[in-house]
Design a protein around this motif. Sequence first.
Motif, PDB file in Angstrom:
ATOM      1  N   LYS A  72     -38.870   0.242  20.486  1.00  0.00           N
ATOM      2  CA  LYS A  72     -38.710  -0.069  19.259  1.00  0.00           C
ATOM      3  C   LYS A  72     -39.117  -1.027  18.443  1.00  0.00           C
ATOM      4  N   HIS A  73     -39.310  -1.734  19.992  1.00  0.00           N
ATOM      5  CA  HIS A  73     -39.769  -3.898  19.330  1.00  0.00           C
ATOM      6  C   HIS A  73     -41.240  -3.980  19.355  1.00  0.00           C
ATOM      7  N   HIS A  74     -42.253  -2.481  19.228  1.00  0.00           N
ATOM      8  CA  HIS A  74     -43.129  -2.578  18.956  1.00  0.00           C
ATOM      9  C   HIS A  74     -44.144  -3.448  19.590  1.00  0.00           C
ATOM     10  N   GLY A  75     -43.649  -3.745  20.962  1.00  0.00           N
ATOM     11  CA  GLY A  75     -44.750  -4.839  22.126  1.00  0.00           C
ATOM     12  C   GLY A  75     -44.657  -6.376  22.192  1.00  0.00           C
ATOM     13  N   TYR A  76     -43.297  -6.234  21.284  1.00  0.00           N
ATOM     14  CA  TYR A  76     -43.270  -8.110  20.506  1.00  0.00           C
ATOM     15  C   TYR A  76     -42.682  -8.409  22.092  1.00  0.00           C
ATOM     16  N   THR A  77     -43.159 -10.137  22.075  1.00  0.00           N
ATOM     17  CA  THR A  77     -42.839 -10.917  22.927  1.00  0.00           C
ATOM     18  C   THR A  77     -41.364 -11.752  22.215  1.00  0.00           C
ATOM     19  N   ARG A  78     -40.501 -12.641  23.394  1.00  0.00           N
ATOM     20  CA  ARG A  78     -39.071 -12.814  22.213  1.00  0.00           C
ATOM     21  C   ARG A  78     -40.486 -14.750  21.626  1.00  0.00           C
ATOM     22  N   SER A  79     -41.634 -14.818  21.543  1.00  0.00           N
ATOM     23  CA  SER A  79     -41.873 -15.318  20.926  1.00  0.00           C
ATOM     24  C   SER A  79     -42.494 -14.917  19.528  1.00  0.00           C
ATOM     25  N   THR A  80     -43.122 -13.287  19.754  1.00  0.00           N
ATOM     26  CA  THR A  80     -43.420 -12.943  18.884  1.00  0.00           C
ATOM     27  C   THR A  80     -42.533 -12.525  17.534  1.00  0.00           C
ATOM     28  N   ALA A  81     -41.899 -11.737  18.225  1.00  0.00           N
ATOM     29  CA  ALA A  81     -40.629 -11.913  17.688  1.00  0.00           C
ATOM     30  C   ALA A  81     -40.234 -12.833  16.490  1.00  0.00           C
ATOM     31  N   ALA A  82     -39.744 -13.555  17.655  1.00  0.00           N
ATOM     32  CA  ALA A  82     -38.883 -15.079  16.169  1.00  0.00           C
ATOM     33  C   ALA A  82     -39.937 -15.543  15.418  1.00  0.00           C
ATOM     34  N   GLU A  83     -41.213 -15.076  15.539  1.00  0.00           N
ATOM     35  CA  GLU A  83     -42.298 -15.979  14.777  1.00  0.00           C
ATOM     36  C   GLU A  83     -42.506 -14.845  13.529  1.00  0.00           C
ATOM     37  N   GLY A  84     -41.803 -13.226  13.918  1.00  0.00           N
ATOM     38  CA  GLY A  84     -42.101 -12.709  12.665  1.00  0.00           C
ATOM     39  C   GLY A  84     -40.922 -12.436  12.106  1.00  0.00           C
ATOM     40  N   VAL A  85     -39.717 -12.706  12.424  1.00  0.00           N
ATOM     41  CA  VAL A  85     -38.656 -12.980  12.564  1.00  0.00           C
ATOM     42  C   VAL A  85     -38.305 -14.567  10.907  1.00  0.00           C
ATOM     43  N   GLU A  86     -38.955 -15.241  11.661  1.00  0.00           N
ATOM     44  CA  GLU A  86     -39.178 -16.637  10.415  1.00  0.00           C
ATOM     45  C   GLU A  86     -40.199 -16.541   9.427  1.00  0.00           C
ATOM     46  N   GLN A  87     -41.215 -15.834   9.510  1.00  0.00           N
ATOM     47  CA  GLN A  87     -42.349 -15.243   8.048  1.00  0.00           C
ATOM     48  C   GLN A  87     -41.301 -13.960   7.566  1.00  0.00           C
ATOM     49  N   ALA A  88     -40.855 -13.274   7.922  1.00  0.00           N
ATOM     50  CA  ALA A  88     -39.996 -12.587   7.357  1.00  0.00           C
ATOM     51  C   ALA A  88     -38.458 -12.940   6.816  1.00  0.00           C
ATOM     52  N   LEU A  89     -38.103 -14.167   7.370  1.00  0.00           N
ATOM     53  CA  LEU A  89     -37.250 -14.900   5.898  1.00  0.00           C
ATOM     54  C   LEU A  89     -37.887 -15.495   5.729  1.00  0.00           C
ATOM     55  N   LYS A  90     -38.829 -16.570   5.411  1.00  0.00           N
ATOM     56  CA  LYS A  90     -39.417 -17.183   4.628  1.00  0.00           C
ATOM     57  C   LYS A  90     -39.853 -16.707   3.283  1.00  0.00           C
ATOM     58  N   MET A  91     -39.983 -15.249   3.673  1.00  0.00           N
ATOM     59  CA  MET A  91     -40.475 -14.828   2.462  1.00  0.00           C
ATOM     60  C   MET A  91     -39.283 -14.219   1.386  1.00  0.00           C
ATOM     61  N   LEU A  92     -37.358 -15.059   2.090  1.00  0.00           N
ATOM     62  CA  LEU A  92     -36.489 -14.284   1.066  1.00  0.00           C
ATOM     63  C   LEU A  92     -36.204 -15.672   1.164  1.00  0.00           C
ATOM     64  N   GLU A  93     -36.899 -16.737   1.177  1.00  0.00           N
ATOM     65  CA  GLU A  93     -35.833 -18.441   0.850  1.00  0.00           C
ATOM     66  C   GLU A  93     -36.152 -18.495  -0.568  1.00  0.00           C
ATOM     67  N   GLY A  94     -35.322 -19.451  -1.072  1.00  0.00           N
ATOM     68  CA  GLY A  94     -35.294 -19.400  -2.816  1.00  0.00           C
ATOM     69  C   GLY A  94     -33.633 -18.833  -2.830  1.00  0.00           C
ATOM     70  N   ARG A  95     -33.765 -19.357  -4.121  1.00  0.00           N
ATOM     71  CA  ARG A  95     -32.364 -19.918  -4.491  1.00  0.00           C
ATOM     72  C   ARG A  95     -31.492 -18.427  -4.583  1.00  0.00           C
ATOM     73  N   TRP A  96     -32.883 -18.117  -5.574  1.00  0.00           N
ATOM     74  CA  TRP A  96     -32.415 -16.554  -6.135  1.00  0.00           C
ATOM     75  C   TRP A  96     -32.502 -15.100  -5.771  1.00  0.00           C
ATOM     76  N   LYS A  97     -34.163 -15.734  -4.538  1.00  0.00           N
ATOM     77  CA  LYS A  97     -34.337 -14.217  -3.987  1.00  0.00           C
ATOM     78  C   LYS A  97     -33.373 -12.935  -3.955  1.00  0.00           C
ATOM     79  N   LEU A  98     -32.464 -13.318  -3.455  1.00  0.00           N
ATOM     80  CA  LEU A  98     -31.563 -12.497  -2.677  1.00  0.00           C
ATOM     81  C   LEU A  98     -30.449 -11.706  -3.882  1.00  0.00           C
ATOM     82  N   VAL A  99     -30.403 -12.911  -4.551  1.00  0.00           N
ATOM     83  CA  VAL A  99     -29.603 -12.501  -6.439  1.00  0.00           C
ATOM     84  C   VAL A  99     -30.255 -11.020  -7.253  1.00  0.00           C
ATOM     85  N   ILE A 100     -31.883 -11.238  -6.767  1.00  0.00           N
ATOM     86  CA  ILE A 100     -32.299 -10.425  -7.733  1.00  0.00           C
ATOM     87  C   ILE A 100     -32.128  -9.134  -7.199  1.00  0.00           C
TER      88      ILE A 100
END
Length: 128
Positions: free
Chosen positions: A15-43
Amino acid sequence: MTRTHEKVRYSPEGKHHGYTRSTAAEGVEQALKMLEGRWKLVILFHLFGGRVMRFSELERAIPEVSQKMLIQQLRQMEADGIVRRIVYPQVPPKVEYALTDWGQELCPALDALLTWAAARPEKNAEAS
């Protein structure tokens, strides 16, 4: 002393879709960047569950946010494919916001993160 790398059992198959440790870390970092922002989670939490809200309703629901910042955060979330902006051609203009199906899929992930954070051991227990 126990070696940490022997405890970690990260398997790139399945279920990890063939991610390596590096690509998994990069993917999570990109996902978290989409949620960065003081109000995005509240919205997000206001729109979960299929709720559709007009801009003015969001403003009233989050009184601490400025109009400019709310617009900015909504535009970023729309550009990332998390929020859908619905414009009705009428006077005065009517604009509503809702989560995309992909945006709605964030709910279980954020719920799991909240559960994880709530289970944090007390700092005194960590020191021992």
